[in-house]
Design an enzyme around this catalytic site. Structure first.
Site, mmCIF file in Angstrom:
data_model
loop_
_atom_site.group_PDB
_atom_site.id
_atom_site.type_symbol
_atom_site.label_atom_id
_atom_site.label_comp_id
_atom_site.label_asym_id
_atom_site.label_seq_id
_atom_site.Cartn_x
_atom_site.Cartn_y
_atom_site.Cartn_z
ATOM 1 N N ASP B 7 -47.425 -27.778 -58.881
ATOM 2 C CA ASP B 7 -46.284 -28.374 -59.637
ATOM 3 C C ASP B 7 -46.846 -28.656 -61.116
ATOM 4 O OD1 ASP B 7 -43.832 -29.289 -60.497
ATOM 5 O OD2 ASP B 7 -44.195 -31.282 -59.997
ATOM 6 N N GLU B 68 -44.400 -23.418 -59.741
ATOM 7 C CA GLU B 68 -42.860 -23.766 -60.010
ATOM 8 C C GLU B 68 -42.600 -22.928 -61.348
ATOM 9 O OE1 GLU B 68 -41.106 -27.569 -59.893
ATOM 10 O OE2 GLU B 68 -40.583 -27.217 -62.026
ATOM 11 N N ASP B 141 -45.066 -35.599 -58.051
ATOM 12 C CA ASP B 141 -45.600 -34.112 -58.310
ATOM 13 C C ASP B 141 -46.208 -33.597 -57.151
ATOM 14 O OD1 ASP B 141 -44.939 -34.523 -61.554
ATOM 15 O OD2 ASP B 141 -45.512 -36.385 -60.502
#
Lengths: 187, 187
Positions: B7, B68, B141
């Protein structure tokens, strides 16, 4: 001082090396473009950019790398690619302890043409004149990379020396932190 | 298969490793956050992200890295940092010939919660349940990185094998091209 200018992009990443000091004629040492294939996946393209930038750093050993500061533009896809290519250029420089400076497109245009709204042709013409070249560098990304380097050399000579000292110091501190972390882990 | 989920972020870059196949219970092998100091310059921060990602790749040898996909958000400054951190993660993986897969936040949320508009708490709760953890991973996260890895394992088993073959092949071709370019230069 010797500056590598980088006009970041995934398809064409302009690179140009300029040597000189503010107030004296400048010299171009090299100019070119690092290209990656649009049909390659993003990871492969970033590896290609890294390899290209590393070759320019090896070949010219610049004291500073000037990179165009990326702003959000209309085309989100383009700006992402530009941000990613600029990250690779900054990473390659910082890994070697070479300071990185960012300049906006309008700062660069204003530095070389006197107007922050100058067009590509004006920038190319001024770069050609300032570096005493026989013709404008092609493509425009290559000329823009040279303009970035010129902009940096002209903007802040005292600041450059300070930045170099800070970058070297940070690299040493980071290496020391990393070494002590490694030591802690193997204990 | 073993997947490292990332992430991306400059201040907190979530990382999580999940092993398993679609349709079977999954196992978490590791979870954490790579942090960089907000007052460091951008180049130093990117070097910190690179170092952190390299350590996770060394330690867990994932077969694939799921990152991501970055979209433009309201805060331009944040999205640039995210794009730059994701570039470093993709670069680290591709340099080793590890395939990279991108998933949008809504794909990830839909995969783990059934809804593309789930909130952080729901994602954390489902990650905890699916990986049979005693508590939700913190910070968010870190949980998001695990969700990315889960999403990838569930989405396309056949596609993963294809991607791995393609990535290996590209790396070999690039190495061959690079070798022949080097040869041409030293001649």
């Amino acid at each position: 001082m010797r500056v590598l200018g980088v006009d970041p992009g995934l398809t064409r990443c302009g690179v140009g090396v300029v040597e000189g000091v503010a107030g004296r004629p400048l010299t171009m040492l090299g100019v070119g473009v690092v290209r990656t294939a649009a049909d390659d996946d993003i990871g492969t393209r970033l590896v290609g950019i890294e390899r290209g930038i590393e070759e320019w750093l090896d070949r010219f050993s610049p004291e500073l790398v000037a990179v165009e500061r990326v702003f959000s533009q209309h085309n989100v896809r383009t700006v992402m690619g530009t941000a990613q290519a600029s990250a690779v250029a900054m990473l390659c420089a910082s890994r070697r302890g070479i300071p990185v400076a960012l300049h906006t497109p309008s700062e660069v245009k204003a530095a070389v043409t006197g107007s922050g709204r100058a067009d590509k042709a004006q920038v190319g013409a001024m770069v050609t004149r300032l570096l005493r070249l026989s013709a404008p560098p092609k493509p425009a990304d290559a000329a823009d990379a040279l303009a970035l380097a010129i902009c940096h050399i002209w903007r802040a000579p005292a600041q450059n020396r300070l930045q170099q000292a800070v970058a070297q110091n940070r690299l040493q501190q980071a290496a020391a932190r990393h070494a002590s972390a490694e030591k802690g882990r193997t204990r």
